[in-house]
Design an enzyme around this catalytic site. Sequence first.
Site, PDB file in Angstrom:
ATOM      1  N   LYS A  15     -32.898 -14.407  20.204  1.00  0.00           N
ATOM      2  CA  LYS A  15     -33.068 -12.966  20.402  1.00  0.00           C
ATOM      3  C   LYS A  15     -34.105 -12.710  21.484  1.00  0.00           C
ATOM      4  O   LYS A  15     -33.897 -11.899  22.396  1.00  0.00           O
ATOM      5  CB  LYS A  15     -33.502 -12.305  19.093  1.00  0.00           C
ATOM      6  CG  LYS A  15     -33.638 -10.780  19.177  1.00  0.00           C
ATOM      7  CD  LYS A  15     -34.607 -10.232  18.137  1.00  0.00           C
ATOM      8  CE  LYS A  15     -36.041 -10.422  18.575  1.00  0.00           C
ATOM      9  NZ  LYS A  15     -37.025  -9.686  17.750  1.00  0.00           N
TER      10      LYS A  15
ATOM     11  N   THR B 133     -41.014  -7.750  18.300  1.00  0.00           N
ATOM     12  CA  THR B 133     -40.637  -8.217  19.631  1.00  0.00           C
ATOM     13  C   THR B 133     -39.315  -7.554  19.988  1.00  0.00           C
ATOM     14  O   THR B 133     -38.277  -7.856  19.397  1.00  0.00           O
ATOM     15  CB  THR B 133     -40.500  -9.747  19.664  1.00  0.00           C
ATOM     16  OG1 THR B 133     -41.770 -10.341  19.392  1.00  0.00           O
ATOM     17  CG2 THR B 133     -40.011 -10.223  21.028  1.00  0.00           C
TER      18      THR B 133
ATOM     19  N   LYS C  57     -44.863 -10.826  26.172  1.00  0.00           N
ATOM     20  CA  LYS C  57     -44.279 -11.671  25.122  1.00  0.00           C
ATOM     21  C   LYS C  57     -43.075 -12.443  25.674  1.00  0.00           C
ATOM     22  O   LYS C  57     -42.851 -13.602  25.326  1.00  0.00           O
ATOM     23  CB  LYS C  57     -43.854 -10.809  23.933  1.00  0.00           C
ATOM     24  CG  LYS C  57     -43.183 -11.589  22.790  1.00  0.00           C
ATOM     25  CD  LYS C  57     -44.100 -12.636  22.167  1.00  0.00           C
ATOM     26  CE  LYS C  57     -43.410 -13.443  21.074  1.00  0.00           C
ATOM     27  NZ  LYS C  57     -43.204 -12.670  19.821  1.00  0.00           N
TER      28      LYS C  57
END
Length: 293
Positions: A240, A97, A172
């Site tokens: 994050k 990711t 995502k």
Amino acid sequence: MAKIGFIGIGVMGGPMAGHLVKAGHELTVYNRTKAKAQKWVDEYGGFVADNPSDAAKEAQIVITCVGNDDDLAAVTMGRDGAFSTMQKGSLFIDHTTVSARIARQLSVEAQGKDIHVIDAPVSGGQAGAENGKLSIMCGGGQEAFKAAEIIMSAYAGRIVHVGRTGAGQTTKMCNQIAIAGVLEGLSEALRFAQASKLDLDKVYDAISGGAAQSWQMDNRWRTMASDEFDFGFAVDWMRKDLGLAIEEARTNGAAIPVASLVDQFYSEVQTAGRGRSDTSSLVTRLPKAGGGK
């Protein structure tokens, strides 16, 4: 059978690579901590590479599952990076990711080397990786996606080609934005039920069959009620991911005020020493009142 170089044998990458072996593929693995790669090979077979370029040298497919943009850049375009030895016509699948920016950068870099690229972040956590039931959202060309889909089916329950390069990463981000709002709502509902001195098991039974139902409720309500957070997707990782979404929103002009607020709440959870706890530990920043079961 395909020859695959797999870079990043961690909590997610290790089980995913294991499924590929079970599907009959030959793997050469690289991990920053070599002992971890050796332990994986001792369990599943295959070979340990000294660096990413060695893992990619004879591979038809290279798969990465690392930490962040800098890690991904290092193992692909850095010194001894995989792109330096990948064959023309080979396939690169990234499950990290990361930002959509680096996904697009890798695609441009790969075009000059005649390498097909798919950005393919995953959802489903460690359990999804171990059970081979991950949900994978993909960005890239149709030809590359068709080739990647066959390989990814070894560890995925759902694979969706969303669109052009970078679309997997931005999808995502949508996933994490949605989860952030759900977990804050779930946290507030749980504390409200406790303050009302309700039986939490009965509250769950009552509301989980209606419009409030979610994966988070089904899998985290009882553990949140029991103050159990030593598992699952870590707060550090969620911060994050939300940071990537907030950065992308500045570029595309989207307003994501709830996700931005929840990111601040997660900062408080980190400060309290729960950075490695499951994301459901978001509830701990809310004071516990009443005496609900």
